[in-house]
Design an enzyme around this catalytic site. Structure first.
Site, mmCIF file in Angstrom:
data_model
loop_
_atom_site.group_PDB
_atom_site.id
_atom_site.type_symbol
_atom_site.label_atom_id
_atom_site.label_comp_id
_atom_site.label_asym_id
_atom_site.label_seq_id
_atom_site.Cartn_x
_atom_site.Cartn_y
_atom_site.Cartn_z
ATOM 1 N N GLU A 274 5.399 8.329 6.444
ATOM 2 C CA GLU A 274 6.368 8.554 5.380
ATOM 3 C C GLU A 274 6.069 9.837 4.614
ATOM 4 O OE1 GLU A 274 7.454 3.944 4.204
ATOM 5 O OE2 GLU A 274 5.556 4.807 3.490
ATOM 6 N N ILE B 102 1.153 -4.199 9.893
ATOM 7 C CA ILE B 102 1.012 -5.260 10.894
ATOM 8 C C ILE B 102 1.406 -4.735 12.266
ATOM 9 C CG2 ILE B 102 1.887 -7.507 11.633
ATOM 10 C CD1 ILE B 102 2.269 -8.180 8.655
ATOM 11 N N ASP C 16 -1.435 -12.577 3.579
ATOM 12 C CA ASP C 16 -2.126 -11.612 4.427
ATOM 13 C C ASP C 16 -2.215 -12.118 5.858
ATOM 14 O OD1 ASP C 16 -5.001 -10.642 5.586
ATOM 15 O OD2 ASP C 16 -4.098 -9.087 4.335
ATOM 16 N N ASN D 18 3.251 8.595 -2.794
ATOM 17 C CA ASN D 18 3.961 7.428 -2.277
ATOM 18 C C ASN D 18 3.417 6.210 -3.012
ATOM 19 O OD1 ASN D 18 4.994 5.281 -0.796
ATOM 20 N ND2 ASN D 18 4.531 6.170 1.199
ATOM 21 N N GLY E 268 5.016 -5.120 7.807
ATOM 22 C CA GLY E 268 3.904 -4.988 6.877
ATOM 23 C C GLY E 268 4.011 -6.063 5.821
ATOM 24 N N SER E 269 3.485 -5.807 4.624
ATOM 25 C CA SER E 269 3.662 -6.794 3.554
ATOM 26 C C SER E 269 5.143 -6.936 3.223
ATOM 27 C CB SER E 269 2.868 -6.388 2.316
ATOM 28 O OG SER E 269 3.265 -5.105 1.862
ATOM 29 N N ASN F 118 -1.398 -2.453 13.634
ATOM 30 C CA ASN F 118 -2.805 -2.865 13.627
ATOM 31 C C ASN F 118 -3.076 -4.293 14.093
ATOM 32 O OD1 ASN F 118 -3.771 -0.355 12.401
ATOM 33 N ND2 ASN F 118 -2.677 -1.049 10.576
ATOM 34 N N HIS G 72 13.127 1.117 3.753
ATOM 35 C CA HIS G 72 12.115 1.629 4.701
ATOM 36 C C HIS G 72 12.632 2.835 5.480
ATOM 37 C CE1 HIS G 72 10.011 -2.542 4.686
ATOM 38 N NE2 HIS G 72 9.351 -1.698 3.911
ATOM 39 N N ARG H 244 7.673 -12.273 0.012
ATOM 40 C CA ARG H 244 9.126 -12.310 -0.145
ATOM 41 C C ARG H 244 9.735 -13.256 0.888
ATOM 42 N NH1 ARG H 244 10.177 -5.944 -0.130
ATOM 43 N NH2 ARG H 244 7.900 -5.771 0.027
ATOM 44 N N ARG I 94 8.171 9.551 -2.620
ATOM 45 C CA ARG I 94 8.951 8.513 -1.942
ATOM 46 C C ARG I 94 9.521 7.609 -3.023
ATOM 47 N NH1 ARG I 94 6.889 2.725 -0.269
ATOM 48 N NH2 ARG I 94 8.816 1.901 0.608
ATOM 49 N N LYS J 137 -0.456 6.175 -2.195
ATOM 50 C CA LYS J 137 -0.807 7.061 -1.091
ATOM 51 C C LYS J 137 -0.475 8.496 -1.493
ATOM 52 C CE LYS J 137 0.432 3.526 2.324
ATOM 53 N NZ LYS J 137 1.348 3.185 3.444
#
Length: 388
Positions: A373, A324, A278, A8, A205-206, A327, A176, A236, A88, A15
């Site tokens: 994923e 995000i 972040d 991934n 997430g990011s 966590n 996603h 973005r 992926r 990953k």
């Protein structure tokens, strides 16, 4: 026993997960910070974990792939041999609405989609080439983030453009999808075939996007033709009036390439705060701009929740997932507090603990569910082998 490897690849991370060919997970890990200070993390099925820094400088994706391959080949499972490698891949376009064997014509088609997902597609395809070189006899399989959304109602894919452009593929694809598929799988296992009814899944997430699901199927989603639309993200912009882009190019003299770079790399939370994209850094910062960026993040997520609730004509549950979403209790609370109009009441103690159920029992249910994923890619390998 042969094994399946899942890869991934993102813009700054790789990953990976290793499965027995019957589907049992043997190990998983990740190389993060590829363009900065890379770190390798590995966790085996028996719970052993290892983490190490990979030098003091950046590496590229080819080097990251070689490190993963070397580690796998020299490890306790390396002697078994890898019979399939699953990838992926962010964009499958209009032609690929399910898992596919990555032969030469398929790879040629996928390369034409690179301009539609420039942060991800080139890295996805680079890792396919690296894996094919290292494991030339292994089956290469692609699982596509756009595929989960392919069955949405036709109206959800339209833009108000001339019909010729729509027929040329200028439509909303959604992304996603593997993450949303993993959550749909978890909801189905917990609630049965109905998958919990009308669900809003927040992949935060990011990169962030939301998906409205009915019975575990995508009905509407926030990303469209590219991964730029929806709530504000790390770097973005999220949803933006296209007139802004026309103004920048026609009246401010910005070149299209410069606008593209700005929208993907210099906007979002990083742009609004002037500090960072972040979430943790912004929460630790004591500046008005950082606070405004956080408030804007919550606002744009909730604005999209409103639109997707309308698409579903109501909502039974809301799921937080991804970096995000899984966590950051503070980020979940920021979003939940703006949803009082929807009857949402968060259980503060459960939210801090990060349990799967974090609602008070009133209004729509709230859940925190880890996405997977890699497991969905392994399932895609099985589908291709079975001829599905």
């Amino acid at each position: 026993m042969t094994q399946w490897l899942v890869l991934n690849a993102g813009s700054s991370s790789l990953k990976f997960a290793l499965y027995a060919d019957a589907g049992a997970e043997l190990m998983r890990g990740a190389i993060s910070g590829i363009g900065h200070r890379p770190r390798l993390r590995i966790r085996t099925a028996d719970g052993q974990a290892d983490e190490e820094t990979l030098g003091s400088g950046p590496i590229d994706m080819d080097a990251a792939a070689a490190l993963v391959f070397d580690r796998l080949d020299s490890g306790p499972h390396g002697k078994q041999g890898i019979s399939a490698v699953g990838h992926r891949i962010v964009h499958g376009g209009q032609k690929l609405a399910g898992p596919a064997r990555l032969d030469a014509p398929t790879l040629d088609y996928l390369s034409t989609l690179e301009p539609l997902a420039p942060l991800h597609q080139p890295y996805n395809l680079a890792i396919v080439a690296a894996a094919a070189q290292r494991y030339p006899d292994a089956l290469q399989v692609g699982a596509f983030d756009t595929a989960f959304h392919a069955g949405r109602p036709a109206l959800q894919k339209l833009y108000g453009l001339p019909r010729a452009l729509i027929e040329d593929g200028i439509i909303a694809y959604g992304f996603h999808g593997l993450s949303f598929e993993a959550i749909a799988d978890r909801l189905t296992r917990r609630f049965g075939p109905d998958a919990g009814g009308r669900a809003l899944v927040l992949h935060l997430g990011s990169g962030s996007s939301l998906c409205a699901m009915q019975g575990g199927r995508s009905i509407a989603t926030t990303m469209g033709f590219s991964p730029l639309d929806g709530p504000v993200m790390a770097t973005r912009c999220g949803a933006i009036d296209p007139g802004v882009l026309l103004h920048l190019m026609l009246r401010k003299g910005m070149a299209p390439d410069a606008v593209e770079n700005m929208l993907y790399h210099r906007s979002g939370l990083a742009g609004v705060s002037g500090l960072s994209g972040d979430m943790q850094e912004l929460m630790a910062a004591d500046t008005p701009q950082a606070r405004e960026a956080l408030d804007y993040f919550a606002l744009t997520v909730c604005r999209q929740i409103g639109a997707l609730t309308a698409a579903l004509e109501g909502v039974d549950r809301i799921v937080f997932t991804a970096g995000i979403g899984e966590n950051s209790p503070a980020a979940r609370a920021m979003v939940a507090r703006r949803l009082a109009w929807l009857g949402v009441v968060i259980d503060e103690a459960a939210n801090e603990a990060g349990t799967e159920d974090i609602s008070s029992g009133q209004g729509p249910a709230l859940h925190v569910i880890a996405t997977d994923e890699e497991r969905m890619v392994a399932r895609a390998i099985a589908a291709v082998i079975d001829g599905a």
